[in-house]
Design a protein around this motif. Structure first.
Motif, PDB file in Angstrom:
ATOM      1  N   ALA A 150       0.811  -1.215   0.000  1.00 12.67           N
ATOM      2  CA  ALA A 150       0.000   0.000   0.000  1.00 12.67           C
ATOM      3  C   ALA A 150       0.848   1.270   0.000  1.00 12.67           C
ATOM      4  O   ALA A 150       0.365   2.344  -0.371  1.00 12.67           O
ATOM      5  CB  ALA A 150      -0.932   0.007   1.210  1.00 12.67           C
ATOM      6  N   GLN A 151       2.115   1.155   0.411  1.00 14.58           N
ATOM      7  CA  GLN A 151       3.010   2.314   0.445  1.00 14.58           C
ATOM      8  C   GLN A 151       3.795   2.490  -0.848  1.00 14.58           C
ATOM      9  O   GLN A 151       4.284   3.587  -1.135  1.00 14.58           O
ATOM     10  CB  GLN A 151       4.023   2.167   1.583  1.00 14.58           C
ATOM     11  CG  GLN A 151       3.451   2.167   2.980  1.00 14.58           C
ATOM     12  CD  GLN A 151       4.559   1.904   3.994  1.00 14.58           C
ATOM     13  OE1 GLN A 151       5.076   0.795   4.087  1.00 14.58           O
ATOM     14  NE2 GLN A 151       4.939   2.939   4.729  1.00 14.58           N
ATOM     15  N   ALA A 152       3.942   1.400  -1.599  1.00 19.74           N
ATOM     16  CA  ALA A 152       4.904   1.388  -2.705  1.00 19.74           C
ATOM     17  C   ALA A 152       4.419   2.221  -3.889  1.00 19.74           C
ATOM     18  O   ALA A 152       3.273   2.089  -4.330  1.00 19.74           O
ATOM     19  CB  ALA A 152       5.155  -0.049  -3.148  1.00 19.74           C
ATOM     20  N   ASP A 153       5.293   3.068  -4.403  1.00 19.37           N
ATOM     21  CA  ASP A 153       5.013   3.772  -5.648  1.00 19.37           C
ATOM     22  C   ASP A 153       6.006   3.389  -6.735  1.00 19.37           C
ATOM     23  O   ASP A 153       5.962   3.905  -7.854  1.00 19.37           O
ATOM     24  CB  ASP A 153       5.008   5.286  -5.452  1.00 19.37           C
ATOM     25  CG  ASP A 153       6.274   5.806  -4.810  1.00 19.37           C
ATOM     26  OD1 ASP A 153       7.235   5.014  -4.676  1.00 19.37           O
ATOM     27  OD2 ASP A 153       6.320   6.980  -4.431  1.00 19.37           O
ATOM     28  N   LYS A 154       6.916   2.465  -6.426  1.00 18.69           N
ATOM     29  CA  LYS A 154       7.829   1.889  -7.406  1.00 18.69           C
ATOM     30  C   LYS A 154       8.271   0.511  -6.920  1.00 18.69           C
ATOM     31  O   LYS A 154       8.222   0.221  -5.716  1.00 18.69           O
ATOM     32  CB  LYS A 154       9.036   2.788  -7.663  1.00 18.69           C
ATOM     33  CG  LYS A 154       9.897   3.043  -6.457  1.00 18.69           C
ATOM     34  CD  LYS A 154      11.088   3.947  -6.789  1.00 18.69           C
ATOM     35  CE  LYS A 154      10.646   5.370  -7.074  1.00 18.69           C
ATOM     36  NZ  LYS A 154      11.815   6.276  -7.251  1.00 18.69           N
TER      37      LYS A 154
END
Length: 344
Positions: free
Chosen positions: A23-27
């Motif tokens: 849920a935190q990951a943007d990459k």
């Protein structure tokens, strides 16, 4: 000169950065890996000639996958090109008291849609003397299991040594067959099995006594091993790893081997700051096969070498174990040798 052929699905692994949650990951970090590919990479790093057999899509992602294998010296000339997509898995690395999570996306992959007759096993096995596969390949689809049976049978008919890491993942068996239906005919042709008491019950069609069900001890291992060898008389060695867990960042490892007459036990290795445990079992398997090829009469050293190699993999990001023989042997030298316990 040894030549080991492995067969299985290679996947694109997408890992959330720096132990972040999905849920935190943007990459995501991208790696290529899979059980049998990881074994081939380990063996290649140890100087063993390898050939990896699989099927991947004929596109830029497939070519990048091949390049990732070639840079480790793995033979890729028998990789088939075709199918719609490369299988994926997403990884959320755990830390301390939070465990890791994996989400698979493998349906209708190039490997899952393999059909019997696609692979020329005679050519794939040219010059080979060892064939390694795992239960993961049997779990993906009925057609992949059928192709696997072709390969195991061809290796058996050629007199190659055959090893299997059962690697039972119940969440992958989704095509209407159970592991106890598919695995036994394959295991009947094997010489070396990596598996534990749970695998004996759910993949080897062994009736485990109630008092040993759910148990993972030397006693439970010695309970199932003679039954496995009675059911599968070609098997010469059964190996199981044991993991102790303080938390997701702090584990211990050791291993057991039964050769039909005695139990061999490795020393314990503590891993106090885990970077990435994915591929640790494959690192063990690759080092085990190397040891069985190079040191067949030194079972204690073989097990210690394999557990040390797996321990070092826990310090390396990605699926592959990028270590040398000298690094493994240096770790082994820092500890006691494996113990051999005889049974009558």
């Amino acid at each position: 000169m040894y030549k080991v052929v492995t067969f299985g699905e290679i996947l694109l692994r997408l890992s959330a950065e720096e132990h972040k949650r999905f849920a935190q990951a943007d990459k995501f970090d991208a790696h290529y890996g899979g059980g049998e590919a990881n074994v081939a990479i380990s063996l290649s790093n140890f100087g063993v000639q390898t050939n990896y057999v699989t099927r991947i899509p004929d596109n830029e992602i497939g070519q990048a996958c091949i390049r990732s294998l070639k840079k480790f010296g793995v033979g890729t000339e028998h990789i088939l090109l075709g199918g719609k997509r490369l299988g994926l898995y997403f990884l959320e690395l755990g830390a301390v008291n939070r465990g890791s999570k994996v989400i698979y996306d493998r349906d209708d992959s190039a490997f899952a849609t393999l059909k019997p007759g696609m692979i020329n096993w005679d050519k794939a096995f040219e010059g080979g003397n060892w064939f390694h596969w795992s239960g993961l390949s049997a779990a993906i689809s009925q057609s992949a299991a059928d192709v696997l049976y072709e390969g195991v049978l061809a290796a058996y008919q050629k007199g190659m040594t055959i090893s299997c890491d059962i690697n039972l993942r119940s969440n992958l068996w989704n095509y209407g067959k159970t592991s106890n239906e598919i695995m036994p005919p394959l295991l009947e042709m094997c010489d070396v099995i990596l598996g534990n008491e749970y695998d004996a019950e759910f993949a080897m069609d062994i009736e485990v006594e109630d008092k040993f069900k759910g148990k993972f001890s030397k006693e439970s291992f010695m309970h199932v091993c003679p039954m496995i060898m009675n059911r599968y008389p070609k098997v010469k060695k059964i190996i199981a790893t044991r993991r102790g867990s303080v938390n997701a960042s702090n584990n211990s490892l050791h291993a057991l081997m039964f050769d039909g007459a005695k139990l061999i036990e490795s020393k314990y290795f503590d891993i106090t700051h885990i970077v990435d445990r994915v591929g640790g079992g494959d690192a063990f398997t690759g080092a085990l096969i190397y040891g069985l090829l190079e040191r067949p009469n030194q079972p204690g050293q073989i097990l210690n070498f394999a557990v040390a190699a797996s321990s070092l993999k826990h310090t390396i990001s990605g699926d592959a174990n990028m270590i040398t023989i000298d690094e493994v042997e240096q770790l082994v030298k820092n500890s006691a040798s494996g113990a051999v316990i005889s049974f009558t």
